[in-house]
Scaffold this motif. Structure first.
Motif, PDB file in Angstrom:
ATOM      1  N   MET A   1       0.856  -1.167   0.000  1.00 18.58           N
ATOM      2  CA  MET A   1       0.000   0.000   0.000  1.00 18.58           C
ATOM      3  C   MET A   1       0.905   1.233   0.000  1.00 18.58           C
ATOM      4  O   MET A   1       1.787   1.353   0.842  1.00 18.58           O
ATOM      5  CB  MET A   1      -0.905  -0.031   1.224  1.00 18.58           C
ATOM      6  CG  MET A   1      -1.854   1.128   1.292  1.00 18.58           C
ATOM      7  SD  MET A   1      -2.939   1.148   2.749  1.00 18.58           S
ATOM      8  CE  MET A   1      -3.705  -0.428   2.701  1.00 18.58           C
TER       9      MET A   1
ATOM     10  N   PRO B   1       2.414   4.846   0.750  1.00 17.35           N
ATOM     11  CA  PRO B   1       2.390   5.595   2.021  1.00 17.35           C
ATOM     12  C   PRO B   1       1.314   6.676   2.083  1.00 17.35           C
ATOM     13  O   PRO B   1       0.721   6.896   3.136  1.00 17.35           O
ATOM     14  CB  PRO B   1       3.780   6.207   2.110  1.00 17.35           C
ATOM     15  CG  PRO B   1       4.631   5.403   1.192  1.00 17.35           C
ATOM     16  CD  PRO B   1       3.730   4.854   0.141  1.00 17.35           C
ATOM     17  N   LYS B   2       1.051   7.348   0.976  1.00 15.21           N
ATOM     18  CA  LYS B   2       0.036   8.413   0.994  1.00 15.21           C
ATOM     19  C   LYS B   2      -1.364   7.845   1.213  1.00 15.21           C
ATOM     20  O   LYS B   2      -2.160   8.424   1.947  1.00 15.21           O
ATOM     21  CB  LYS B   2       0.091   9.227  -0.300  1.00 15.21           C
ATOM     22  CG  LYS B   2       1.294  10.124  -0.388  1.00 15.21           C
ATOM     23  CD  LYS B   2       1.229  11.021  -1.587  1.00 15.21           C
ATOM     24  CE  LYS B   2       2.448  11.930  -1.601  1.00 15.21           C
ATOM     25  NZ  LYS B   2       2.377  12.914  -2.660  1.00 15.21           N
ATOM     26  N   VAL B   3      -1.652   6.722   0.599  1.00 17.29           N
ATOM     27  CA  VAL B   3      -2.966   6.088   0.779  1.00 17.29           C
ATOM     28  C   VAL B   3      -3.113   5.630   2.226  1.00 17.29           C
ATOM     29  O   VAL B   3      -4.171   5.808   2.843  1.00 17.29           O
ATOM     30  CB  VAL B   3      -3.141   4.909  -0.197  1.00 17.29           C
ATOM     31  CG1 VAL B   3      -4.416   4.140   0.097  1.00 17.29           C
ATOM     32  CG2 VAL B   3      -3.120   5.395  -1.638  1.00 17.29           C
ATOM     33  N   ARG B   4      -2.043   5.054   2.774  1.00 19.06           N
ATOM     34  CA  ARG B   4      -2.080   4.603   4.165  1.00 19.06           C
ATOM     35  C   ARG B   4      -2.316   5.788   5.111  1.00 19.06           C
ATOM     36  O   ARG B   4      -3.106   5.689   6.055  1.00 19.06           O
ATOM     37  CB  ARG B   4      -0.765   3.916   4.489  1.00 19.06           C
ATOM     38  CG  ARG B   4      -0.728   3.333   5.855  1.00 19.06           C
ATOM     39  CD  ARG B   4       0.560   2.590   6.065  1.00 19.06           C
ATOM     40  NE  ARG B   4       0.608   2.067   7.415  1.00 19.06           N
ATOM     41  CZ  ARG B   4       1.676   1.598   7.995  1.00 19.06           C
ATOM     42  NH1 ARG B   4       2.798   1.541   7.327  1.00 19.06           N
ATOM     43  NH2 ARG B   4       1.643   1.172   9.219  1.00 19.06           N
ATOM     44  N   LEU B   5      -1.650   6.898   4.860  1.00 14.18           N
ATOM     45  CA  LEU B   5      -1.815   8.085   5.691  1.00 14.18           C
ATOM     46  C   LEU B   5      -3.245   8.627   5.605  1.00 14.18           C
ATOM     47  O   LEU B   5      -3.838   8.997   6.627  1.00 14.18           O
ATOM     48  CB  LEU B   5      -0.817   9.170   5.271  1.00 14.18           C
ATOM     49  CG  LEU B   5      -0.802  10.445   6.091  1.00 14.18           C
ATOM     50  CD1 LEU B   5      -0.385  10.143   7.523  1.00 14.18           C
ATOM     51  CD2 LEU B   5       0.136  11.456   5.475  1.00 14.18           C
TER      52      LEU B   5
ATOM     53  N   ILE C   1      -5.953   6.878   4.927  1.00 16.33           N
ATOM     54  CA  ILE C   1      -6.825   5.942   5.641  1.00 16.33           C
ATOM     55  C   ILE C   1      -6.716   6.145   7.150  1.00 16.33           C
ATOM     56  O   ILE C   1      -7.726   6.156   7.857  1.00 16.33           O
ATOM     57  CB  ILE C   1      -6.494   4.492   5.246  1.00 16.33           C
ATOM     58  CG1 ILE C   1      -6.907   4.254   3.793  1.00 16.33           C
ATOM     59  CG2 ILE C   1      -7.186   3.502   6.169  1.00 16.33           C
ATOM     60  CD1 ILE C   1      -6.476   2.920   3.229  1.00 16.33           C
ATOM     61  N   ILE C   2      -5.510   6.329   7.639  1.00 15.50           N
ATOM     62  CA  ILE C   2      -5.322   6.567   9.077  1.00 15.50           C
ATOM     63  C   ILE C   2      -6.043   7.834   9.505  1.00 15.50           C
ATOM     64  O   ILE C   2      -6.738   7.847  10.529  1.00 15.50           O
ATOM     65  CB  ILE C   2      -3.819   6.624   9.429  1.00 15.50           C
ATOM     66  CG1 ILE C   2      -3.198   5.233   9.283  1.00 15.50           C
ATOM     67  CG2 ILE C   2      -3.605   7.162  10.837  1.00 15.50           C
ATOM     68  CD1 ILE C   2      -1.689   5.216   9.395  1.00 15.50           C
ATOM     69  N   TRP C   3      -5.918   8.904   8.740  1.00 18.40           N
ATOM     70  CA  TRP C   3      -6.586  10.155   9.085  1.00 18.40           C
ATOM     71  C   TRP C   3      -8.103  10.000   9.046  1.00 18.40           C
ATOM     72  O   TRP C   3      -8.811  10.540   9.898  1.00 18.40           O
ATOM     73  CB  TRP C   3      -6.144  11.288   8.169  1.00 18.40           C
ATOM     74  CG  TRP C   3      -4.915  11.954   8.683  1.00 18.40           C
ATOM     75  CD1 TRP C   3      -3.666  11.881   8.163  1.00 18.40           C
ATOM     76  CD2 TRP C   3      -4.804  12.789   9.840  1.00 18.40           C
ATOM     77  NE1 TRP C   3      -2.793  12.604   8.928  1.00 18.40           N
ATOM     78  CE2 TRP C   3      -3.459  13.183   9.958  1.00 18.40           C
ATOM     79  CE3 TRP C   3      -5.710  13.236  10.791  1.00 18.40           C
ATOM     80  CZ2 TRP C   3      -3.017  14.001  10.987  1.00 18.40           C
ATOM     81  CZ3 TRP C   3      -5.266  14.053  11.811  1.00 18.40           C
ATOM     82  CH2 TRP C   3      -3.932  14.427  11.897  1.00 18.40           C
TER      83      TRP C   3
END
Length: 60
Positions: free
Chosen positions: A1, A3-7, A9-11
Motif C-alpha cells: 500500500m 504511504p500516501k494512501v495509508r496516511l 486511511i489513518i486520518w
C-alpha cells in the motif's frame, strides 16, 4: 500500500473516531468496554490454554 494512501486511511479513521466520540460518547464508551472485554477474554483464554498445556504434559 502506498504511504500516501495509508496516511489518508489513518486520518479518515481518526476523524471518524473523533466524530463518534463527540456525537455519542455513551455509545462510544460502550463500544470501548465491549472491545476491552473481548481482548481481556482472549488473553485469559490464551493463558488458560498454556496453563493446561504445561500442567497436562507435566502431570502425565
Amino acid at each position: 500500500m502506498p504511504p500516501k494512501v495509508r496516511l489518508i486511511i489513518i486520518w479518515l479513521v481518526v476523524i471518524f473516531l473523533l466524530y463518534s466520540v463527540i456525537n455519542d460518547p455513551e455509545r462510544s464508551a460502550d463500544v470501548v468496554l465491549a472491545l476491552w472485554d473481548v481482548i481481556w477474554g482472549a488473553i485469559a483464554n490464551i493463558g488458560k490454554f498454556f496453563e493446561e498445556l504445561f500442567t497436562g504434559s507435566i502431570g502425565r
